[in-house]
Design an enzyme around this catalytic site. Structure first.
Site, PDB file in Angstrom:
ATOM      1  N   ARG A 171       8.478  11.009   4.552  1.00 52.62           N
ATOM      2  CA  ARG A 171       7.219  11.590   5.063  1.00 52.62           C
ATOM      3  C   ARG A 171       7.458  12.331   6.390  1.00 52.62           C
ATOM      4  O   ARG A 171       6.627  12.303   7.288  1.00 52.62           O
ATOM      5  CB  ARG A 171       6.143  10.513   5.261  1.00 52.62           C
ATOM      6  CG  ARG A 171       5.723   9.797   4.002  1.00 52.62           C
ATOM      7  CD  ARG A 171       5.050  10.720   3.006  1.00 52.62           C
ATOM      8  NE  ARG A 171       4.424  10.000   1.914  1.00 52.62           N
ATOM      9  CZ  ARG A 171       5.050   9.633   0.793  1.00 52.62           C
ATOM     10  NH1 ARG A 171       6.335   9.922   0.614  1.00 52.62           N
ATOM     11  NH2 ARG A 171       4.402   8.990  -0.166  1.00 52.62           N
ATOM     12  N   SER A 207      -2.544   7.773   1.277  1.00 46.96           N
ATOM     13  CA  SER A 207      -2.088   6.751   2.230  1.00 46.96           C
ATOM     14  C   SER A 207      -2.391   7.218   3.652  1.00 46.96           C
ATOM     15  O   SER A 207      -1.944   8.298   4.047  1.00 46.96           O
ATOM     16  CB  SER A 207      -0.581   6.530   2.111  1.00 46.96           C
ATOM     17  OG  SER A 207      -0.242   6.128   0.818  1.00 46.96           O
ATOM     18  N   GLU A 247       0.164   8.425   8.647  1.00 46.94           N
ATOM     19  CA  GLU A 247       0.760   9.526   7.877  1.00 46.94           C
ATOM     20  C   GLU A 247      -0.112  10.781   7.992  1.00 46.94           C
ATOM     21  O   GLU A 247       0.385  11.899   8.048  1.00 46.94           O
ATOM     22  CB  GLU A 247       0.873   9.120   6.397  1.00 46.94           C
ATOM     23  CG  GLU A 247       1.395  10.246   5.529  1.00 46.94           C
ATOM     24  CD  GLU A 247       1.249  10.004   4.033  1.00 46.94           C
ATOM     25  OE1 GLU A 247       1.825   9.020   3.537  1.00 46.94           O
ATOM     26  OE2 GLU A 247       0.587  10.818   3.372  1.00 46.94           O
TER      27      GLU A 247
HETATM   28  P1  FAD Z   1      -3.251  20.117   4.271  1.00 47.68           P
HETATM   29  O1  FAD Z   1      -3.980  18.836   4.395  1.00 47.68           O
HETATM   30  O2  FAD Z   1      -4.058  21.352   4.126  1.00 47.68           O
HETATM   31  O3  FAD Z   1      -2.257  20.272   5.498  1.00 47.68           O
HETATM   32  C1  FAD Z   1      -1.438  19.199   5.909  1.00 47.68           C
HETATM   33  C2  FAD Z   1      -0.634  19.639   7.135  1.00 47.68           C
HETATM   34  O4  FAD Z   1       0.271  20.675   6.788  1.00 47.68           O
HETATM   35  C3  FAD Z   1      -1.502  20.221   8.252  1.00 47.68           C
HETATM   36  O5  FAD Z   1      -0.905  19.865   9.471  1.00 47.68           O
HETATM   37  C4  FAD Z   1      -1.412  21.720   8.018  1.00 47.68           C
HETATM   38  O6  FAD Z   1      -1.633  22.468   9.193  1.00 47.68           O
HETATM   39  C5  FAD Z   1       0.005  21.862   7.534  1.00 47.68           C
HETATM   40  N1  FAD Z   1       0.178  22.978   6.595  1.00 47.68           N
HETATM   41  C6  FAD Z   1      -0.430  23.103   5.389  1.00 47.68           C
HETATM   42  N2  FAD Z   1       0.004  24.216   4.776  1.00 47.68           N
HETATM   43  C7  FAD Z   1       0.889  24.802   5.608  1.00 47.68           C
HETATM   44  C8  FAD Z   1       1.675  26.007   5.534  1.00 47.68           C
HETATM   45  N3  FAD Z   1       1.640  26.812   4.480  1.00 47.68           N
HETATM   46  N4  FAD Z   1       2.469  26.305   6.577  1.00 47.68           N
HETATM   47  C9  FAD Z   1       2.524  25.493   7.666  1.00 47.68           C
HETATM   48  N5  FAD Z   1       1.805  24.351   7.796  1.00 47.68           N
HETATM   49  C10 FAD Z   1       1.002  24.022   6.773  1.00 47.68           C
HETATM   50  N6  FAD Z   1       1.290  12.601  -0.309  1.00 47.68           N
HETATM   51  C11 FAD Z   1       2.494  12.180  -0.760  1.00 47.68           C
HETATM   52  O7  FAD Z   1       3.532  12.515  -0.176  1.00 47.68           O
HETATM   53  N7  FAD Z   1       2.603  11.390  -1.866  1.00 47.68           N
HETATM   54  C12 FAD Z   1       1.526  10.994  -2.560  1.00 47.68           C
HETATM   55  O8  FAD Z   1       1.664  10.279  -3.554  1.00 47.68           O
HETATM   56  C13 FAD Z   1       0.244  11.405  -2.119  1.00 47.68           C
HETATM   57  N8  FAD Z   1      -0.871  10.998  -2.759  1.00 47.68           N
HETATM   58  C14 FAD Z   1      -2.098  11.410  -2.326  1.00 47.68           C
HETATM   59  C15 FAD Z   1      -3.236  10.995  -3.029  1.00 47.68           C
HETATM   60  C16 FAD Z   1      -4.498  11.389  -2.622  1.00 47.68           C
HETATM   61  C17 FAD Z   1      -5.705  10.929  -3.410  1.00 47.68           C
HETATM   62  C18 FAD Z   1      -4.642  12.237  -1.502  1.00 47.68           C
HETATM   63  C19 FAD Z   1      -5.999  12.707  -1.085  1.00 47.68           C
HETATM   64  C20 FAD Z   1      -3.517  12.642  -0.787  1.00 47.68           C
HETATM   65  C21 FAD Z   1      -2.238  12.235  -1.188  1.00 47.68           C
HETATM   66  N9  FAD Z   1      -1.076  12.613  -0.496  1.00 47.68           N
HETATM   67  C22 FAD Z   1       0.166  12.230  -0.962  1.00 47.68           C
HETATM   68  C23 FAD Z   1      -1.158  13.434   0.722  1.00 47.68           C
HETATM   69  C24 FAD Z   1      -1.278  14.959   0.429  1.00 47.68           C
HETATM   70  O9  FAD Z   1      -1.613  15.194  -0.903  1.00 47.68           O
HETATM   71  C25 FAD Z   1       0.012  15.691   0.755  1.00 47.68           C
HETATM   72  O10 FAD Z   1       0.381  15.484   2.083  1.00 47.68           O
HETATM   73  C26 FAD Z   1      -0.089  17.197   0.486  1.00 47.68           C
HETATM   74  O11 FAD Z   1       1.166  17.806   0.582  1.00 47.68           O
HETATM   75  C27 FAD Z   1      -1.048  17.886   1.435  1.00 47.68           C
HETATM   76  O12 FAD Z   1      -1.252  19.208   0.982  1.00 47.68           O
HETATM   77  P2  FAD Z   1      -2.457  20.072   1.522  1.00 47.68           P
HETATM   78  O13 FAD Z   1      -2.263  21.460   1.020  1.00 47.68           O
HETATM   79  O14 FAD Z   1      -3.738  19.435   1.177  1.00 47.68           O
HETATM   80  O15 FAD Z   1      -2.191  20.000   3.075  1.00 47.68           O
HETATM   81  N1  EPU Z   2       0.298  -3.415  -2.248  1.00 49.16           N
HETATM   82  C1  EPU Z   2      -0.456  -4.514  -1.911  1.00 49.16           C
HETATM   83  N2  EPU Z   2      -1.771  -4.309  -1.551  1.00 49.16           N
HETATM   84  C2  EPU Z   2      -2.329  -3.074  -1.520  1.00 49.16           C
HETATM   85  C3  EPU Z   2      -1.535  -1.946  -1.846  1.00 49.16           C
HETATM   86  C4  EPU Z   2      -0.211  -2.144  -2.212  1.00 49.16           C
HETATM   87  O1  EPU Z   2       0.013  -5.640  -1.922  1.00 49.16           O
HETATM   88  O2  EPU Z   2      -3.507  -2.982  -1.210  1.00 49.16           O
HETATM   89  C5  EPU Z   2       1.674  -3.638  -2.696  1.00 49.16           C
HETATM   90  C6  EPU Z   2       1.761  -3.362  -4.205  1.00 49.16           C
HETATM   91  O3  EPU Z   2       1.440  -4.499  -4.955  1.00 49.16           O
HETATM   92  C7  EPU Z   2       3.195  -2.950  -4.396  1.00 49.16           C
HETATM   93  C8  EPU Z   2       3.539  -2.291  -3.058  1.00 49.16           C
HETATM   94  O4  EPU Z   2       2.544  -2.695  -2.120  1.00 49.16           O
HETATM   95  O5  EPU Z   2       4.011  -4.075  -4.570  1.00 49.16           O
HETATM   96  C9  EPU Z   2       3.606  -0.779  -3.147  1.00 49.16           C
HETATM   97  O6  EPU Z   2       2.365  -0.267  -3.601  1.00 49.16           O
HETATM   98  P1  EPU Z   2       2.252   1.151  -4.347  1.00 49.16           P
HETATM   99  O7  EPU Z   2       3.220   1.220  -5.485  1.00 49.16           O
HETATM  100  O8  EPU Z   2       0.812   1.381  -4.643  1.00 49.16           O
HETATM  101  O9  EPU Z   2       2.782   2.199  -3.317  1.00 49.16           O
HETATM  102  P2  EPU Z   2       2.579   2.346  -1.747  1.00 49.16           P
HETATM  103  O10 EPU Z   2       3.851   1.971  -1.084  1.00 49.16           O
HETATM  104  O11 EPU Z   2       1.356   1.664  -1.316  1.00 49.16           O
HETATM  105  C10 EPU Z   2       3.550   4.744  -1.705  1.00 49.16           C
HETATM  106  C11 EPU Z   2       3.193   6.056  -1.099  1.00 49.16           C
HETATM  107  C12 EPU Z   2       2.184   6.790  -1.976  1.00 49.16           C
HETATM  108  C13 EPU Z   2       2.801   7.000  -3.343  1.00 49.16           C
HETATM  109  C14 EPU Z   2       3.151   5.627  -3.936  1.00 49.16           C
HETATM  110  C15 EPU Z   2       3.864   5.740  -5.265  1.00 49.16           C
HETATM  111  C16 EPU Z   2       3.504   5.889   1.275  1.00 49.16           C
HETATM  112  C17 EPU Z   2       2.848   5.800   2.609  1.00 49.16           C
HETATM  113  N3  EPU Z   2       2.681   5.891   0.239  1.00 49.16           N
HETATM  114  O12 EPU Z   2       2.390   3.930  -1.656  1.00 49.16           O
HETATM  115  O13 EPU Z   2       1.936   8.063  -1.387  1.00 49.16           O
HETATM  116  O14 EPU Z   2       1.918   7.673  -4.202  1.00 49.16           O
HETATM  117  O15 EPU Z   2       4.031   4.934  -3.030  1.00 49.16           O
HETATM  118  O16 EPU Z   2       5.168   6.174  -5.052  1.00 49.16           O
HETATM  119  O17 EPU Z   2       4.716   5.985   1.190  1.00 49.16           O
HETATM  120  C18 EPU Z   2       0.549   9.204   0.178  1.00 49.16           C
HETATM  121  O18 EPU Z   2       1.577   9.415   0.827  1.00 49.16           O
HETATM  122  O19 EPU Z   2      -0.573   9.653   0.510  1.00 49.16           O
HETATM  123  C19 EPU Z   2       0.643   8.408  -1.040  1.00 49.16           C
HETATM  124  C20 EPU Z   2      -0.427   8.070  -1.782  1.00 49.16           C
END
Ligand code: FAD
Ligand code: EPU
Length: 338
Positions: A164, A238, A334
């Site tokens: 991240r 997250s 994050e």
């Molecule tokens: P924005 O929110 O629009 O921007 C994020 C940051 O990047 C800001 O600081 C912005 O200024 C900058 N930025 C955006 N575009 C540019 C550009 N073109 N040039 C320079 N700077 C820029 N993230 C994960 O890593 N793994 C996950 O599994 C994951 N799951 C998610 C689930 C949900 C339900 C949600 C809501 C979010 C999740 N995220 C996850 C976080 C998010 O989806 C990612 O960080 C994604 O890359 C953000 O994209 P965005 O276009 O919405 O960025």
């Molecule tokens: N867990 C709990 N309680 C909770 C949530 C999770 O005990 O409320 C435990 C789960 O049981 C599991 C472990 O934590 O054993 C990991 O949980 P999960 O697989 O849901 O993944 P996470 O570590 O909570 C990360 C990323 C997610 C990504 C998933 C799948 C980060 C900060 N988050 O979540 O990314 O989708 O793994 O790979 O690394 C994001 O970055 O926005 C994001 C959603």
């Protein structure tokens, strides 16, 4: 290009925070972006590049110009017998890129299905899920340096990817607009089904010889079952990172809590599941009326409707403090706080 004054950002961030920006404009060409950046009102105040707004929390109105990135296009720019290099415009919706690659049978992005947001933000925090990060298939990116409008190409090393993390969140913060990203994908995909319950989900789906499409569908199903849909309840995924701590700290917590979830994280270190820490600190499902901690995934803070960004930030402080007091572990946010 049209510049909106006093723009409402509610629909432009997935938390649904009702913040305003002094100015808002969209760009879908590099020339259009350059033109906007050279406008006196824009060049003399802070600029925020926004993609899908899925990783930001507005704690106040943005005193400057929000530039919405809509740079389009997906193209194959190089190919050999085994691999294909796919270049995507920064304004392409991330999941659309994943689906297009899956449809072509190009492997590498399928575990990253359904991550919200746009391609341009993906390198910012080296998006990751289900055992894969974009650094695994990243080839290069093109960016515009805001100070002088120069086009700069970054290879993987220059991006400084970590968990991240990237150069663009640190020394390069607010200095570049990412314009396009190129990925190196496999024509003969190697599946990665070891993380979490992907294999379990494939079994449930009755699939014995999975394809990348099956893996993508499995990831989509798992994500839908765990993570709240921002169209229904405001959130940014997250809110915190999983903390990486010295192994002794993980061992100490394990004495009292043998079920602590942790993963190896390099010599002498462990990555702890922050969701587990927050849940065990008693905060999962916590409700403060308009907002709270998600009841199925404690790492996710939610706006149930009408919360301010400051209220969500205050809740995140409460989570940080409670986990620190309970486990002696420092969480890190994050989400980008604005
Ligand atoms: P924005 O929110 O629009 O921007 C994020 C940051 O990047 C800001 O600081 C912005 O200024 C900058 N930025 C955006 N575009 C540019 C550009 N073109 N040039 C320079 N700077 C820029 N993230 C994960 O890593 N793994 C996950 O599994 C994951 N799951 C998610 C689930 C949900 C339900 C949600 C809501 C979010 C999740 N995220 C996850 C976080 C998010 O989806 C990612 O960080 C994604 O890359 C953000 O994209 P965005 O276009 O919405 O960025
Ligand atoms: N867990 C709990 N309680 C909770 C949530 C999770 O005990 O409320 C435990 C789960 O049981 C599991 C472990 O934590 O054993 C990991 O949980 P999960 O697989 O849901 O993944 P996470 O570590 O909570 C990360 C990323 C997610 C990504 C998933 C799948 C980060 C900060 N988050 O979540 O990314 O989708 O793994 O790979 O690394 C994001 O970055 O926005 C994001 C959603």
């Amino acid at each position: 290009m049209a510049m909106q004054q006093h723009a409402d950002l509610t629909s432009l961030n997935t938390f649904g925070i009702a913040a305003k920006a002094d100015r808002l404009a969209r760009f879908d060409t590099v020339d259009g972006l350059r033109e906007l950046l050279s406008t006196p009102a824009v060049s003399q105040a802070p600029v925020l590049i926004l993609g899908g707004g899925s990783n930001v929390l507005f704690t106040q109105d943005f005193r400057g110009t929000v530039l919405l990135n809509e740079l389009p296009g997906i193209a194959v720019v190089q190919e050999d017998a085994d691999q294909v290099w796919v270049k995507a415009g920064a304004g392409v919706v991330w999941h659309d890129l994943v689906l297009q690659c899956v449809a072509q049978g190009w492997g590498g992005l399928e575990n990253l299905s359904l991550i919200p947001g746009k391609v341009g933000a993906a390198p910012m925090q080296n998006i990751g899920a289900y055992g894969v990060e974009i650094k695994d298939t990243f080839s290069s990116l093109e960016a515009l340096r805001i100070a002088d409008g120069a086009l700069v190409t970054f290879d993987k090393e220059a991006c400084g990817f970590g968990y991240r993390e990237s150069y663009f969140k640190r020394a390069g913060k607010d200095r570049f607009v990412i314009l396009s990203v190129t990925f190196r994908l496999n024509k003969d995909p190697v599946l990665n089904t070891s993380y979490g319950n992907i294999q379990q989900e494939l079994d449930r789906m009755g699939i014995t010889a999975p394809t990348i499409r099956n893996v993508s569908n499995a990831v989509i199903a798992i994500r839908r079952s765990k993570l709240p849909d921002p169209a229904v309840v405001g959130n940014a995924g997250s809110f915190f990172k999983n903390p990486v701590v010295p192994q002794e700290i993980a061992d100490r917590i394990k004495v009292e809590h043998p079920d602590l979830v942790s993963y190896p994280a390099g010599t002498g270190h462990a990555k702890l599941a922050a969701g587990w820490l927050i849940e065990r600190a008693g905060l999962k499902g916590l409700s403060r009326g308009t907002h709270g901690v998600h009841d199925r995934q404690a790492l996710v803070l939610v706006n149930r409707g009408g919360a301010t960004g400051q209220e969500l930030f205050d809740l995140s402080e409460h989570v940080l403090r409670t986990v620190r007091e309970r486990f002696g572990v420092e969480l890190e946010r994050e989400v980008n706080i604005l």
